[in-house]
Design a protein around this motif. Structure first.
Motif, PDB file in Angstrom:
ATOM      1  N   GLN A  57       0.823  -1.206   0.000  1.00  0.00           N
ATOM      2  CA  GLN A  57       0.000   0.000   0.000  1.00  0.00           C
ATOM      3  C   GLN A  57       0.861   1.262   0.000  1.00  0.00           C
ATOM      4  O   GLN A  57       0.510   2.272  -0.617  1.00  0.00           O
ATOM      5  N   LEU A  58       2.003   1.189   0.681  1.00  0.00           N
ATOM      6  CA  LEU A  58       2.918   2.334   0.704  1.00  0.00           C
ATOM      7  C   LEU A  58       3.435   2.638  -0.704  1.00  0.00           C
ATOM      8  O   LEU A  58       3.536   3.805  -1.108  1.00  0.00           O
ATOM      9  N   VAL A  60       1.904   2.028  -3.463  1.00  0.00           N
ATOM     10  CA  VAL A  60       0.782   2.590  -4.228  1.00  0.00           C
ATOM     11  C   VAL A  60       0.570   4.056  -3.849  1.00  0.00           C
ATOM     12  O   VAL A  60       0.442   4.934  -4.712  1.00  0.00           O
ATOM     13  N   ASP A  61       0.552   4.326  -2.543  1.00  0.00           N
ATOM     14  CA  ASP A  61       0.235   5.677  -2.064  1.00  0.00           C
ATOM     15  C   ASP A  61       1.371   6.672  -2.308  1.00  0.00           C
ATOM     16  O   ASP A  61       1.132   7.820  -2.690  1.00  0.00           O
ATOM     17  N   GLU A  62       2.618   6.244  -2.084  1.00  0.00           N
ATOM     18  CA  GLU A  62       3.746   7.181  -2.104  1.00  0.00           C
ATOM     19  C   GLU A  62       4.473   7.243  -3.453  1.00  0.00           C
ATOM     20  O   GLU A  62       5.009   8.286  -3.817  1.00  0.00           O
ATOM     21  N   GLY A  64       3.123   5.815  -6.479  1.00  0.00           N
ATOM     22  CA  GLY A  64       2.235   5.812  -7.632  1.00  0.00           C
ATOM     23  C   GLY A  64       2.138   4.514  -8.398  1.00  0.00           C
ATOM     24  O   GLY A  64       1.666   4.487  -9.534  1.00  0.00           O
ATOM     25  N   GLU A  66       0.630   0.935  -9.541  1.00  0.00           N
ATOM     26  CA  GLU A  66      -0.660   0.269  -9.591  1.00  0.00           C
ATOM     27  C   GLU A  66      -0.530  -1.069  -8.870  1.00  0.00           C
ATOM     28  O   GLU A  66       0.520  -1.709  -8.952  1.00  0.00           O
TER      29      GLU A  66
END
Length: 217
Positions: A57-58, A60-62, A64, A66
């Motif tokens: 998730q990090l 994805v969030d930080e 970019g 997919e």
């Protein structure tokens, strides 16, 4: 492997900073640390560091990414006593060697594609080969890795791209065919010959000039 890639420790040593960073990432829940299965005669083997759901998730969030680019599921962290894990670690060693070694001789590692991605990509690239008894078989060639190196021409400065399929051989396969069902090195070479002669290779890689590099024990 982590120390070599990010702390320049090519002599097998692991710096205090590397250990501290890994400990912090584990405590933060971004990595999971697991012991490798081992026998008493092998002694203590290095820990494996595996990404967690929070780590995915990090990214994805930080950064970019997919989710499907990361190619991770909880099942990826199931460490079992299997030749697959040993093979994966050996393949990591080859990646580290190219990543660190190529720049030292003026080359650049342009692309590295691992076996999991190749398994998906090559599943539809079927070729037909003959077994040791002459029976025709349909198969898909799955190399252990694919890499591209670039080398600037010393006279013109134009980049020359070198394409490789990688095979990491841990002496776990038989050499010659003995049955229609069992894998062999001989059958693997037949599949390479068929694949490199097929239209699929040029369609996928835009070249037929691909070397097969075997790294063995």
């Amino acid at each position: 492997q982590i120390a070599a890639l990010f702390w320049g420790k090519s002599d097998g040593a692991v710096s205090t900073y590397c250990r501290q960073r890994l400990r912090l990432l584990v405590e933060a829940g971004l990595l999971e640390r697991q012991e490798q299965p081992q026998t008493l005669s092998e002694g203590r083997r290095p820990y494996l560091y595996l990404m967690t759901q929070a780590g995915c998730q990090l990214l994805v969030d930080e950064l970019g990414y997919e989710p499907d680019e990361i190619d991770w599921t909880p099942a990826s962290n199931r460490v079992t006593w299997s030749p697959f894990k040993a093979h994966q670690l050996a393949l990591n060693d080859v990646f580290v060697a190219f990543k660190l070694g190529a720049p030292r001789v003026g080359w650049e590692l342009k692309q590295w594609v691992d076996d999991r991605t190749l398994r998906r990509n090559h599943a539809s690239d079927r070729v037909r080969i003959a077994d040791h008894e002459g029976h025709e078989l349909e198969t898909a060639l799955i190399p252990d890795a694919y890499l591209v190196l670039s080398l600037p021409d010393p006279l013109t400065g134009v980049e020359r791209w070198l394409h490789f399929f990688i095979e990491v051989d841990r002496a776990t396969e038989i050499v010659g065919d003995t049955s229609r069902s069992r894998r062999s090195w001989q059958r693997h070479i037949r599949a390479y010959n068929a694949y490199l002669d097929s239209v699929a290779v040029e369609s996928r890689y835009r070249t037929r000039s691909i070397r097969v590099l075997t790294v063995t024990t």
